[in-house]
Design a protein around this motif. Sequence first.
Motif, PDB file in Angstrom:
ATOM      1  N   HIS A  71       0.837  -1.203   0.000  1.00  0.00           N
ATOM      2  CA  HIS A  71       0.000   0.000   0.000  1.00  0.00           C
ATOM      3  C   HIS A  71       0.873   1.254   0.000  1.00  0.00           C
ATOM      4  O   HIS A  71       0.559   2.243  -0.672  1.00  0.00           O
ATOM      5  CB  HIS A  71      -0.913   0.004   1.225  1.00  0.00           C
ATOM      6  CG  HIS A  71      -2.110  -0.886   1.094  1.00  0.00           C
ATOM      7  ND1 HIS A  71      -3.181  -0.572   0.289  1.00  0.00           N
ATOM      8  CD2 HIS A  71      -2.396  -2.085   1.648  1.00  0.00           C
ATOM      9  CE1 HIS A  71      -4.088  -1.533   0.361  1.00  0.00           C
ATOM     10  NE2 HIS A  71      -3.638  -2.464   1.184  1.00  0.00           N
ATOM     11  N   LYS A  72       1.953   1.216   0.748  1.00  0.00           N
ATOM     12  CA  LYS A  72       2.874   2.352   0.767  1.00  0.00           C
ATOM     13  C   LYS A  72       3.491   2.559  -0.616  1.00  0.00           C
ATOM     14  O   LYS A  72       3.641   3.690  -1.088  1.00  0.00           O
ATOM     15  CB  LYS A  72       3.968   2.111   1.806  1.00  0.00           C
ATOM     16  CG  LYS A  72       4.902   3.285   2.019  1.00  0.00           C
ATOM     17  CD  LYS A  72       6.001   2.936   3.009  1.00  0.00           C
ATOM     18  CE  LYS A  72       5.432   2.596   4.364  1.00  0.00           C
ATOM     19  NZ  LYS A  72       6.510   2.345   5.368  1.00  0.00           N
ATOM     20  N   ALA A  73       3.832   1.454  -1.274  1.00  0.00           N
ATOM     21  CA  ALA A  73       4.397   1.553  -2.623  1.00  0.00           C
ATOM     22  C   ALA A  73       3.383   2.136  -3.602  1.00  0.00           C
ATOM     23  O   ALA A  73       3.748   2.882  -4.522  1.00  0.00           O
ATOM     24  CB  ALA A  73       4.861   0.178  -3.093  1.00  0.00           C
ATOM     25  N   ASP A  74       2.100   1.817  -3.409  1.00  0.00           N
ATOM     26  CA  ASP A  74       1.057   2.388  -4.270  1.00  0.00           C
ATOM     27  C   ASP A  74       1.027   3.907  -4.155  1.00  0.00           C
ATOM     28  O   ASP A  74       0.896   4.621  -5.158  1.00  0.00           O
ATOM     29  CB  ASP A  74      -0.312   1.817  -3.890  1.00  0.00           C
ATOM     30  CG  ASP A  74      -0.471   0.362  -4.298  1.00  0.00           C
ATOM     31  OD1 ASP A  74       0.342  -0.113  -5.102  1.00  0.00           O
ATOM     32  OD2 ASP A  74      -1.409  -0.292  -3.799  1.00  0.00           O
ATOM     33  N   ARG A  75       1.134   4.406  -2.920  1.00  0.00           N
ATOM     34  CA  ARG A  75       1.120   5.860  -2.719  1.00  0.00           C
ATOM     35  C   ARG A  75       2.338   6.501  -3.377  1.00  0.00           C
ATOM     36  O   ARG A  75       2.237   7.563  -3.998  1.00  0.00           O
ATOM     37  CB  ARG A  75       1.097   6.171  -1.216  1.00  0.00           C
ATOM     38  CG  ARG A  75      -0.194   5.768  -0.536  1.00  0.00           C
ATOM     39  CD  ARG A  75      -0.100   5.909   0.970  1.00  0.00           C
ATOM     40  NE  ARG A  75       0.014   7.294   1.390  1.00  0.00           N
ATOM     41  CZ  ARG A  75      -1.014   8.079   1.691  1.00  0.00           C
ATOM     42  NH1 ARG A  75      -2.244   7.609   1.590  1.00  0.00           N
ATOM     43  NH2 ARG A  75      -0.829   9.315   2.084  1.00  0.00           N
ATOM     44  N   CYS A  76       3.490   5.853  -3.243  1.00  0.00           N
ATOM     45  CA  CYS A  76       4.706   6.382  -3.874  1.00  0.00           C
ATOM     46  C   CYS A  76       4.592   6.365  -5.390  1.00  0.00           C
ATOM     47  O   CYS A  76       5.072   7.276  -6.076  1.00  0.00           O
ATOM     48  CB  CYS A  76       5.918   5.571  -3.428  1.00  0.00           C
ATOM     49  SG  CYS A  76       6.323   5.733  -1.681  1.00  0.00           S
ATOM     50  N   GLU A  77       3.950   5.337  -5.920  1.00  0.00           N
ATOM     51  CA  GLU A  77       3.829   5.216  -7.372  1.00  0.00           C
ATOM     52  C   GLU A  77       2.969   6.334  -7.949  1.00  0.00           C
ATOM     53  O   GLU A  77       3.215   6.813  -9.064  1.00  0.00           O
ATOM     54  CB  GLU A  77       3.233   3.851  -7.720  1.00  0.00           C
ATOM     55  CG  GLU A  77       3.378   3.474  -9.185  1.00  0.00           C
ATOM     56  CD  GLU A  77       4.837   3.415  -9.620  1.00  0.00           C
ATOM     57  OE1 GLU A  77       5.123   3.896 -10.740  1.00  0.00           O
ATOM     58  OE2 GLU A  77       5.678   2.918  -8.851  1.00  0.00           O
ATOM     59  N   ILE A  78       1.957   6.763  -7.199  1.00  0.00           N
ATOM     60  CA  ILE A  78       1.122   7.875  -7.661  1.00  0.00           C
ATOM     61  C   ILE A  78       1.959   9.140  -7.797  1.00  0.00           C
ATOM     62  O   ILE A  78       1.872   9.871  -8.788  1.00  0.00           O
ATOM     63  CB  ILE A  78      -0.045   8.099  -6.677  1.00  0.00           C
ATOM     64  CG1 ILE A  78      -1.004   6.908  -6.720  1.00  0.00           C
ATOM     65  CG2 ILE A  78      -0.788   9.390  -7.008  1.00  0.00           C
ATOM     66  CD1 ILE A  78      -2.104   6.973  -5.678  1.00  0.00           C
ATOM     67  N   VAL A  79       2.808   9.393  -6.798  1.00  0.00           N
ATOM     68  CA  VAL A  79       3.671  10.577  -6.841  1.00  0.00           C
ATOM     69  C   VAL A  79       4.653  10.470  -8.003  1.00  0.00           C
ATOM     70  O   VAL A  79       4.872  11.431  -8.750  1.00  0.00           O
ATOM     71  CB  VAL A  79       4.419  10.742  -5.507  1.00  0.00           C
ATOM     72  CG1 VAL A  79       5.398  11.908  -5.582  1.00  0.00           C
ATOM     73  CG2 VAL A  79       3.436  10.948  -4.366  1.00  0.00           C
TER      74      VAL A  79
END
Length: 515
Positions: free
Chosen positions: A418-426
């Motif tokens: 989930h943390k990686a998903d947030r980073c991927e959006i950025v």
Amino acid sequence: MRTARNPGVTDRLAHDLAEAEGVCVQPLLRRLIDRDTGHATVVILPCGSTRASRCVPCAEKARRLRMQQCTEGWHLTEELPDKPTATSDDDQGDGDDLVDELGERRVRSTRRRQDAPDLPRLPIEDRTVGASFDGRQGKVFRPSMFITLTLPSYGKISPGTGVPVNRRTYDYRRAALDALLFPKVIDRWVQNLRRAAGFQVQYFAAVEPQKRLAPHLHAAVRGAIPRALVKQVTAGTYHQVWWPSIDEPVYQDGDVMPVWDRDLAGYVDPVTGEALRTWGDALDDLDLDPDAKPMHVVRLGKQVDIQGIIAPSPDADRAVRYLTKYLAKSMADTYDDPYDMDTARQAHLNRLHAEIRVLPCSPKCANWLRYGIQPADPGPGLTPGRCISKAHDAEHLGLGGRRVLVSRKWTGKTLDQHKADRCEIVRAVLAEAGMEMQDRDRCAADQLSEDGLPRFRWEPIDVTQADYQTVIGHALIQHRTWKAQYEQAKALAANGPPGPVDSRSATTQPAATAA
């Protein structure tokens, strides 16, 4: 990294400024060494604490990550690719532990207690998504639920204070045991609910203290289940703990406690030198006793709150915020300032903690020595009242496990994913704006040198050896740079290029310096 100190800026001012801008107030310093080139840089990393008492910005980021996890899995309309099977790993016996915490199987009756109501049991369907309902104009509704579970009463509580009316009659012992074993009865409740509902009910739950300091559970549950059935399952759920009796401690406070004997590889009485009963022998005696009773039976309280939730809606958003509201606080300071607590509240907390401190939390707990029993897998250095489990700390008040409980089929992702998903959006927003991105794997552990060893080596640096203000200053510059680039990238995506784009990498460490 040292720079001249500004006499007008104190460490406290730097701390408050970082906290106001959402920057970690207890940053970690690491020296990153490239073994191939010999180049070294100093990198600032956030502490990653989940407790606001240690670092408010990091705790808030962790809480928001949990909010994302909760929201993403609550109202799914389709099954995840890896569908669950009809037989759940959680599907065990009705009322007793058939397999103890050490994996040893012991045969006991699974007949339900006579004082517990019977529960319905249906074949479990191979699905995790709740039923849908057709509305007007072809609209389809797929409601979910928000459920709150509590523990029973241990004595009358003074309204609005969370303090017992009479601490002498308040059942602190039962309250302490229920808190230590609360996760067990929640596991049992989930098993019973799945059997009664007939499908693999999925949940995202948070354990929090009530004002009386007893734990309770808020759970986002996917799918709609009849309220009467949920209440029936709650009333009929219990968990029996088949451990040796703890009615009478063999060694009291102030006594010389059992000592470790190297030759016997176990604990012995400090006076007679006689070996204490082993954990296995104590359980064998329990099995052979036809009149044996469980050490403790945990039940859920009568207060059950059940709300139907339809998403997207303000109610769903409000429920997610409420569910994660206290995740950044410890059990003890959820409702109180630990440095300015009411005298009666402090006395109540101290009395509960005194009970939790000396009761056993697991078969391996050092507190078993108080009852003349060696804990499972004993070793030297065990002291009753000083079990290493955090469950005995005043900060946790019996809860030694996780505060957030998430079923395996909630989103099918780990928290790191989930943390990686947030980073991927950025990353996607920045890349669309044409900003250079450093290779995300440039410092990964799987990047190897020719000798087959990791190319990059991380070495810790003691922050106290550096200027705290300087470290915070570099962290603020880094944060502001990233934030400005992200806002610029979003403006580009929304309005088109307003001007030249800052092409510096969004992951460049402004604080990095050659070592």
